[in-house]
Design a protein around this motif. Structure first.
Motif, mmCIF file in Angstrom:
data_model
loop_
_atom_site.group_PDB
_atom_site.id
_atom_site.type_symbol
_atom_site.label_atom_id
_atom_site.label_comp_id
_atom_site.label_asym_id
_atom_site.label_seq_id
_atom_site.Cartn_x
_atom_site.Cartn_y
_atom_site.Cartn_z
ATOM 1 N N ASP A 200 0.606 -1.253 0.031
ATOM 2 C CA ASP A 200 -0.167 0.015 0.010
ATOM 3 C C ASP A 200 0.819 1.433 0.054
ATOM 4 O O ASP A 200 0.346 2.279 -0.704
ATOM 5 C CB ASP A 200 -0.926 -0.056 1.178
ATOM 6 C CG ASP A 200 -2.150 -1.111 1.110
ATOM 7 O OD1 ASP A 200 -2.132 -1.535 -0.026
ATOM 8 O OD2 ASP A 200 -2.637 -1.317 2.171
ATOM 9 N N GLU A 201 1.899 1.271 0.645
ATOM 10 C CA GLU A 201 2.824 2.289 0.851
ATOM 11 C C GLU A 201 3.726 2.526 -0.545
ATOM 12 O O GLU A 201 4.344 3.614 -0.729
ATOM 13 C CB GLU A 201 3.893 2.140 1.995
ATOM 14 C CG GLU A 201 3.103 2.133 3.301
ATOM 15 C CD GLU A 201 4.107 1.867 4.283
ATOM 16 O OE1 GLU A 201 3.563 1.909 5.643
ATOM 17 O OE2 GLU A 201 5.356 1.270 4.266
ATOM 18 N N GLY A 202 3.681 1.437 -1.245
ATOM 19 C CA GLY A 202 4.614 1.542 -2.582
ATOM 20 C C GLY A 202 6.042 1.282 -2.138
ATOM 21 O O GLY A 202 6.815 1.885 -3.094
ATOM 22 N N GLN A 203 6.322 0.561 -1.276
ATOM 23 C CA GLN A 203 7.831 0.318 -0.560
ATOM 24 C C GLN A 203 8.211 -0.868 -0.945
ATOM 25 O O GLN A 203 7.838 -2.018 -0.913
ATOM 26 C CB GLN A 203 7.758 0.349 0.817
ATOM 27 C CG GLN A 203 8.820 1.182 1.341
ATOM 28 C CD GLN A 203 8.742 1.462 3.116
ATOM 29 O OE1 GLN A 203 7.809 0.640 3.723
ATOM 30 N NE2 GLN A 203 9.444 2.486 3.354
ATOM 31 N N PRO A 204 9.684 -0.957 -1.942
ATOM 32 C CA PRO A 204 10.176 -2.343 -2.144
ATOM 33 C C PRO A 204 10.682 -2.820 -0.965
ATOM 34 O O PRO A 204 10.981 -2.129 -0.200
ATOM 35 C CB PRO A 204 11.332 -1.724 -3.136
ATOM 36 C CG PRO A 204 10.971 -0.228 -3.696
ATOM 37 C CD PRO A 204 10.166 0.281 -2.301
ATOM 38 N N PHE A 205 10.494 -4.224 -1.034
ATOM 39 C CA PHE A 205 10.700 -4.934 0.373
ATOM 40 C C PHE A 205 11.446 -6.006 0.174
ATOM 41 O O PHE A 205 11.398 -6.692 -0.971
ATOM 42 C CB PHE A 205 9.634 -4.920 1.495
ATOM 43 C CG PHE A 205 8.617 -5.753 0.812
ATOM 44 C CD1 PHE A 205 8.582 -7.137 0.999
ATOM 45 C CD2 PHE A 205 7.409 -5.137 0.086
ATOM 46 C CE1 PHE A 205 7.566 -8.167 0.342
ATOM 47 C CE2 PHE A 205 6.557 -5.973 -0.546
ATOM 48 C CZ PHE A 205 6.604 -7.414 -0.272
ATOM 49 N N ALA A 206 12.380 -6.798 1.047
ATOM 50 C CA ALA A 206 12.494 -7.919 1.205
ATOM 51 C C ALA A 206 12.488 -8.630 2.645
ATOM 52 O O ALA A 206 12.428 -7.865 3.558
ATOM 53 C CB ALA A 206 13.975 -8.234 0.954
ATOM 54 N N ILE A 207 11.891 -9.851 2.674
ATOM 55 C CA ILE A 207 12.001 -10.464 3.842
ATOM 56 C C ILE A 207 12.792 -11.910 3.959
ATOM 57 O O ILE A 207 12.698 -12.459 2.770
ATOM 58 C CB ILE A 207 10.263 -11.053 4.080
ATOM 59 C CG1 ILE A 207 9.352 -10.093 3.894
ATOM 60 C CG2 ILE A 207 10.188 -11.705 5.272
ATOM 61 C CD1 ILE A 207 7.626 -10.343 3.858
ATOM 62 N N ILE A 208 13.563 -11.772 4.541
ATOM 63 C CA ILE A 208 14.993 -12.746 4.594
ATOM 64 C C ILE A 208 14.986 -13.421 5.945
ATOM 65 O O ILE A 208 14.721 -12.933 7.041
ATOM 66 C CB ILE A 208 16.238 -11.997 4.244
ATOM 67 C CG1 ILE A 208 16.745 -11.118 5.373
ATOM 68 C CG2 ILE A 208 15.988 -11.378 2.875
ATOM 69 C CD1 ILE A 208 17.879 -10.385 5.021
ATOM 70 N N GLY A 209 15.349 -14.619 5.924
ATOM 71 C CA GLY A 209 15.839 -15.356 7.343
ATOM 72 C C GLY A 209 15.218 -16.875 7.041
ATOM 73 O O GLY A 209 15.246 -17.420 5.996
ATOM 74 N N ASP A 210 15.386 -17.395 8.290
ATOM 75 C CA ASP A 210 15.140 -18.738 8.423
ATOM 76 C C ASP A 210 13.471 -18.918 8.695
ATOM 77 O O ASP A 210 13.050 -18.455 9.768
ATOM 78 C CB ASP A 210 15.589 -19.293 9.533
ATOM 79 C CG ASP A 210 15.576 -20.688 9.879
ATOM 80 O OD1 ASP A 210 14.839 -21.561 9.315
ATOM 81 O OD2 ASP A 210 16.213 -21.498 10.793
ATOM 82 N N PHE A 211 12.762 -19.447 7.728
ATOM 83 C CA PHE A 211 11.395 -19.563 7.523
ATOM 84 C C PHE A 211 11.016 -20.893 8.148
ATOM 85 O O PHE A 211 9.780 -21.216 8.454
ATOM 86 C CB PHE A 211 10.888 -19.397 6.320
ATOM 87 C CG PHE A 211 10.881 -17.936 5.747
ATOM 88 C CD1 PHE A 211 9.790 -17.425 5.359
ATOM 89 C CD2 PHE A 211 12.023 -17.570 5.133
ATOM 90 C CE1 PHE A 211 9.509 -16.136 5.319
ATOM 91 C CE2 PHE A 211 12.038 -16.156 4.648
ATOM 92 C CZ PHE A 211 10.580 -15.508 4.573
ATOM 93 N N ASN A 212 12.085 -21.844 8.445
ATOM 94 C CA ASN A 212 11.587 -23.177 8.911
ATOM 95 C C ASN A 212 10.507 -23.826 8.144
ATOM 96 O O ASN A 212 9.768 -24.516 8.661
ATOM 97 C CB ASN A 212 11.230 -23.224 10.318
ATOM 98 C CG ASN A 212 12.660 -23.317 11.185
ATOM 99 O OD1 ASN A 212 13.363 -24.258 10.895
ATOM 100 N ND2 ASN A 212 12.608 -22.382 12.230
ATOM 101 N N ARG A 213 10.492 -23.405 6.895
ATOM 102 C CA ARG A 213 9.533 -24.190 5.829
ATOM 103 C C ARG A 213 10.241 -24.166 4.401
ATOM 104 O O ARG A 213 10.829 -23.339 3.961
ATOM 105 C CB ARG A 213 8.340 -23.101 5.802
ATOM 106 C CG ARG A 213 7.151 -23.800 4.860
ATOM 107 C CD ARG A 213 6.207 -24.599 5.361
ATOM 108 N NE ARG A 213 5.482 -25.181 4.265
ATOM 109 C CZ ARG A 213 4.740 -26.220 4.735
ATOM 110 N NH1 ARG A 213 4.714 -27.167 5.899
ATOM 111 N NH2 ARG A 213 4.038 -26.655 3.683
ATOM 112 N N ARG A 214 9.966 -25.394 3.904
ATOM 113 C CA ARG A 214 10.539 -25.726 2.391
ATOM 114 C C ARG A 214 9.531 -24.872 1.476
ATOM 115 O O ARG A 214 8.681 -25.704 0.847
ATOM 116 C CB ARG A 214 10.891 -26.996 2.032
ATOM 117 C CG ARG A 214 11.846 -27.733 3.347
ATOM 118 C CD ARG A 214 12.102 -29.217 3.171
ATOM 119 N NE ARG A 214 12.963 -29.745 4.192
ATOM 120 C CZ ARG A 214 12.601 -30.486 5.072
ATOM 121 N NH1 ARG A 214 11.291 -30.888 5.077
ATOM 122 N NH2 ARG A 214 13.480 -30.822 5.932
#
Length: 278
Positions: free
Chosen positions: A183-197
């Motif tokens: 909604d904010e028009g903001q580029p983003f990344a979510i990174i890390g250990d998701f503990n999910r394949r």
């Protein structure tokens, strides 16, 4: 918000390398801490030196890390002469954090504490997400570093065991965060250990893409870490950043000292990509 001050008006000459690395119960505290299981191996100076050497070879501009107890410990791997270190405010031993090269600007946003979906009466808390904004003088990227509930690696979406409903709740929180950034028009990344394949047709991942386009950078790949495994460490891109990834830039930095046990280094290998912001 906390602003980590860097030199103004700095622009990068090339792509930004961004990585995620779970450092596996990394602590510099002496033995006997009640909050750390007694069977956790305590790294020795030689182990920290090896980890730091791998970090130097990785040479990422941004490293989201997990399972580190405090900034002092993180600095033993990511030296403060090169990196600014920001960590979550959780009062636990396995915190998430980020190391950012000092040529970049880092603004800290409020921790995503909602990822702790456990009630206050729970015997232990789940980890918050670390939320920062990174800028190079011309472009910005919102980065969320996460370490999600373990135990639901590839189980069915509708499994009612204790791990999968908890992970599902955390994915709902991530979806809300994604919608806010969109909604904010903001580029983003979510990174890390998701503990999910995660995979394109995994219901957990599909729940995130229902209302916002994402790129799962590890899609269709397996990790060579410690002899081979499916990815549970991921880097997701959205809000426009899904178009920033340099083709073919996904890398896994494997350990060469195979005679050294994983708990002396880490049971996870660094996973990285390169981004080319406009």
């Amino acid at each position: 918000m906390l602003l980590v001050t860097m030199p103004p008006n700095v622009c990068l000459a090339g792509p930004i390398k961004i990585a995620t690395w779970n450092l596996d119960w990394l602590t510099s505290d002496p033995e006997g801490q009640k909050s750390i299981p007694p069977d956790v191996y305590r790294r020795q100076p030689a182990d920290f030196a090896r980890l730091s050497a791998y970090a130097q070879k990785l040479d990422a501009d941004v490293i989201g890390f997990q399972e580190v107890d405090q900034p002092r410990t993180a600095a033993m791997v990511f030296p403060l002469s090169r990196y600014a270190i920001v960590m979550s405010d959780d009062r636990i031993e396995q915190r998430v954090g980020i190391a950012v090269k000092r040529m970049l600007h880092v603004t800290r946003n409020r921790d995503l504490t909602a990822l702790n979906v456990y009630p206050p009466t729970a015997p232990h808390a789940l980890r918050s997400g670390l939320d920062v904004t990174i800028a190079d003088g011309s472009s910005t990227l919102r980065v969320l570093v996460v370490h999600l509930k373990t135990g639901c690696w590839d189980n069915p979406w509708n499994e009612r065991g204790h791990s999968c409903p908890t992970l599902e709740n955390q994915f709902e929180i991530l979806n809300d965060w994604i919608l806010e950034r969109t909604d904010e028009g903001q580029p983003f990344a979510i990174i890390g250990d998701f503990n999910r394949r995660l995979a394109p047709h995994d219901p957990f991942y599909m729940a995130l893409t229902h209302d916002a386009p994402l790129t799962l950078t590890t899609s269709g790949r397996a990790s060579p870490c410690w002899g081979g495994e499916y990815f549970i460490d991921h880097l997701l891109l959205g809000g426009g950043a899904e178009h920033w990834m340099a083709p073919g830039s996904l890398r896994v930095a494997t350990f060469k000292n195979t005679d050294i046990p994983p708990d002396h280094l880490s049971d996870h290998c660094p996973v990285s990509i390169k981004l080319s912001p406009p």
